[in-house]
Design a protein around this motif. Sequence first.
Motif, PDB file in Angstrom:
ATOM      1  N   TYR A 191       0.845  -1.199   0.000  1.00 16.34           N
ATOM      2  CA  TYR A 191       0.000   0.000   0.000  1.00 16.34           C
ATOM      3  C   TYR A 191       0.879   1.247   0.000  1.00 16.34           C
ATOM      4  O   TYR A 191       0.727   2.140  -0.838  1.00 16.34           O
ATOM      5  CB  TYR A 191      -0.899  -0.015   1.240  1.00 16.34           C
ATOM      6  CG  TYR A 191      -1.796   1.196   1.361  1.00 16.34           C
ATOM      7  CD1 TYR A 191      -3.078   1.177   0.859  1.00 16.34           C
ATOM      8  CD2 TYR A 191      -1.343   2.358   1.978  1.00 16.34           C
ATOM      9  CE1 TYR A 191      -3.905   2.281   0.963  1.00 16.34           C
ATOM     10  CE2 TYR A 191      -2.154   3.473   2.087  1.00 16.34           C
ATOM     11  CZ  TYR A 191      -3.424   3.429   1.580  1.00 16.34           C
ATOM     12  OH  TYR A 191      -4.234   4.534   1.674  1.00 16.34           O
ATOM     13  N   SER A 192       1.819   1.282   0.935  1.00 16.81           N
ATOM     14  CA  SER A 192       2.666   2.466   1.042  1.00 16.81           C
ATOM     15  C   SER A 192       3.549   2.610  -0.183  1.00 16.81           C
ATOM     16  O   SER A 192       3.789   3.726  -0.644  1.00 16.81           O
ATOM     17  CB  SER A 192       3.540   2.373   2.291  1.00 16.81           C
ATOM     18  OG  SER A 192       2.732   2.435   3.427  1.00 16.81           O
ATOM     19  N   GLU A 195       1.498   4.185  -2.859  1.00 14.55           N
ATOM     20  CA  GLU A 195       1.209   5.579  -2.527  1.00 14.55           C
ATOM     21  C   GLU A 195       2.460   6.436  -2.709  1.00 14.55           C
ATOM     22  O   GLU A 195       2.399   7.537  -3.249  1.00 14.55           O
ATOM     23  CB  GLU A 195       0.714   5.684  -1.076  1.00 14.55           C
ATOM     24  CG  GLU A 195      -0.740   5.324  -0.900  1.00 14.55           C
ATOM     25  CD  GLU A 195      -1.681   6.451  -1.312  1.00 14.55           C
ATOM     26  OE1 GLU A 195      -2.375   6.264  -2.328  1.00 14.55           O
ATOM     27  OE2 GLU A 195      -1.724   7.491  -0.644  1.00 14.55           O
ATOM     28  N   GLY A 293      -3.280   1.790  -8.186  1.00 17.76           N
ATOM     29  CA  GLY A 293      -3.218   2.656  -7.009  1.00 17.76           C
ATOM     30  C   GLY A 293      -3.851   4.022  -7.206  1.00 17.76           C
ATOM     31  O   GLY A 293      -3.983   4.789  -6.256  1.00 17.76           O
ATOM     32  N   THR A 296      -7.038   4.551  -5.060  1.00 18.52           N
ATOM     33  CA  THR A 296      -6.761   4.784  -3.641  1.00 18.52           C
ATOM     34  C   THR A 296      -6.280   6.208  -3.413  1.00 18.52           C
ATOM     35  O   THR A 296      -6.751   6.912  -2.529  1.00 18.52           O
ATOM     36  CB  THR A 296      -5.674   3.790  -3.160  1.00 18.52           C
ATOM     37  OG1 THR A 296      -6.165   2.474  -3.372  1.00 18.52           O
ATOM     38  CG2 THR A 296      -5.356   3.989  -1.703  1.00 18.52           C
ATOM     39  N   LYS A 329     -11.905  -1.229   1.026  1.00 17.87           N
ATOM     40  CA  LYS A 329     -10.467  -0.967   1.190  1.00 17.87           C
ATOM     41  C   LYS A 329     -10.184   0.519   1.392  1.00 17.87           C
ATOM     42  O   LYS A 329      -9.114   0.882   1.863  1.00 17.87           O
ATOM     43  CB  LYS A 329      -9.702  -1.493  -0.013  1.00 17.87           C
ATOM     44  CG  LYS A 329      -9.633  -2.997   0.023  1.00 17.87           C
ATOM     45  CD  LYS A 329      -8.772  -3.594  -1.035  1.00 17.87           C
ATOM     46  CE  LYS A 329      -8.690  -5.098  -0.785  1.00 17.87           C
ATOM     47  NZ  LYS A 329      -7.975  -5.816  -1.798  1.00 17.87           N
ATOM     48  N   SER A 370       1.515   7.297   3.586  1.00 11.66           N
ATOM     49  CA  SER A 370       2.680   6.411   3.522  1.00 11.66           C
ATOM     50  C   SER A 370       3.758   6.888   4.481  1.00 11.66           C
ATOM     51  O   SER A 370       4.434   6.084   5.118  1.00 11.66           O
ATOM     52  CB  SER A 370       3.209   6.328   2.096  1.00 11.66           C
ATOM     53  OG  SER A 370       3.480   7.610   1.607  1.00 11.66           O
TER      54      SER A 370
END
Length: 558
Positions: A191-192, A195, A293, A296, A329, A370
């Motif tokens: 995820y980070s 991001e 991504g 998100t 999410k 992040s």
Amino acid sequence: MDSHLTAPNRSRSSQTPSPSHSASASATSSLHKRKLAAAASEDHAPPSSFPPSSFSADTRDGALTSNDDLESISARGADSDSDADDSEDAVVDDDEDDFDHDNDSSIRTFTTARLESGGGGSGSGRNTKLKTENSTVKLESADGGKDGAAPGSGPVGPTGAAAAGGSSIAGISTKEDVKIFTENIQTSGAYSAREESLKREEEAGRLKFVCYSNDGVDEHMVWLIGLKNIFGRQLPNMPKEYIVRLVMDRSHKSVMVIRRNQVVGGITYRPYVSQKFGEIAFCAITADEQVKGYGTRLMNHLKQHARDVDGLTHFLTYADNNAVGYFIKQGFTKEIHLERDRWQGYIKDYDGGILMECKIDPKLPYTDLSTMIRRQRQAIDEKIRELSNCQIVYPGIDFQKKEAGIPKKVVKVEDIPGLKEAGWTPDQWGHTRFRALIVSADNATNQKHLTGFMRSLLKSMHDHVDAWPFKEPVDARDVPDYYDIIKDPMDLKTMSKRVESEQYYVTLEMFVADVKRMFANARTYNSPDTIYYKCATRLETHFQSKVQSGLQSNTKIQ
Ligand SMILES: CC(=O)SCCNC(=O)CCNC(=O)[C@H](O)C(C)(C)COP(=O)(O)OP(=O)(O)OC[C@H]1O[C@@H](n2cnc3c(N)ncnc32)[C@H](O)[C@@H]1OP(=O)(O)O
């Protein structure tokens, strides 16, 4: 109006709802069939702000082109006392065919009541406001009742927060953080990593997130039309005219992903400022950029913008069933915690979608999560180091082996580098499910008992009538592909060598693991109807009963 903006002369599709049709029709149900709640349309929503004339202009043949859009925008602007100006004329939609296909079906699946009522304000910021002023209608136009979206419009996120109404990133500044970060990207998680990669793109100027309404500025209009086209493709069951209507409605705002000056996706939402919540109407990323991504990051920018610029605390949306996973999410839930009074009668009701809510955290640095996550990981990491020695890495053990995997040199447990340092003590030796076997005082006695037990188990298997396929290792000359399929072969002879070495099986579990592997191999290579498969199953049952009875009569073993 310039002549090139005049709508092409097209025939009306039979499916296109006429104004009178749309006032009374109830369309068939479908996933995307959405209808305005009775409460919204009767109790709260203002009368339709979309006069038949502009409605017709939007739905000619169900085919909207850029020119159609512009015309409908202009028409709507005129109807609603809009301040749209002629700068729209400069807007060119190079994707105009996108709205030409499958529009009829989308019209069919659309509850026309929604078009009529349009959520109580579509394309009618001023009309809505004017009509609601003298009534009890709760609806309001975006931006605290001001027409247009100038306040709070503009770039969003780290590079644009200030421009977006002087907001700042809540929480953490990135400046001094860089050197304390763990450099290994794996420690920051996927995820980070995504991001951060997109954040770098933003910093390099290749990517930006902007928030605009229909403000008549050429560049913004081009992006809005691009976004409307993406919605048209990605939400195929949603009527195109409804999409264009909300995207161009001045009470709605659109946060858009712009990459190299092209719109890649976005979210169109309506902020209900007095109620402190926003309704997400559409959300999509263009097909070939999905699952990278952007969705998100877009949502994070939206949350930050909605909180810092619009003052919102919640988002509500009717999520399509197939997008529920995405919304979950992003922190949305199906449970609605927002007090009903705050939202009922405001938002449009959709059939086939699932109402979801997201609470916007008052402090989270949404566009810099992040950094926050990395700092948290760093802090936890430091705490663990403070309390343990887990960061010390010792050299591995040299396990040189001779035949049957038996080690050449015995390594005593207490000689394993780092084990004592990690808190191991000799009394922990023998923590095993088969503890009953090793209750004796010293290790040598334990090993003697264990060897005796394993020897008896091996003999019992060896003497069994079904043991013959397992007595020797499989000969590759007989079964050429055996070792291509079975990577960890095992047989009774190999196990016998390991038992007799008195060094290999230091626990009964190791021995049982080898036996299980031998049977599993037989069932992997051979089909259930073969004799080998059946022998494996029968011998295994026999083995299990021997282990059980051996453990139960532990005293006998000792
Ligand atoms: C109110 C409404 O508009 S509802 C309709 C929503 N829009 C659509 O369905 C249109 C088609 N889909 C899209 O445009 C996009 O896929 C979006 C907007 C749903 C998501 O955007 P993306 O850029 O693909 O999202 P992103 O890459 O950030 O993915 C975020 C996470 O959600 C997951 N995800 C993305 N789409 C979906 C989905 N439809 N269902 C379940 N999970 C999903 C991703 O796998 C990813 O998971 P991970 O973090 O564990 O790896």
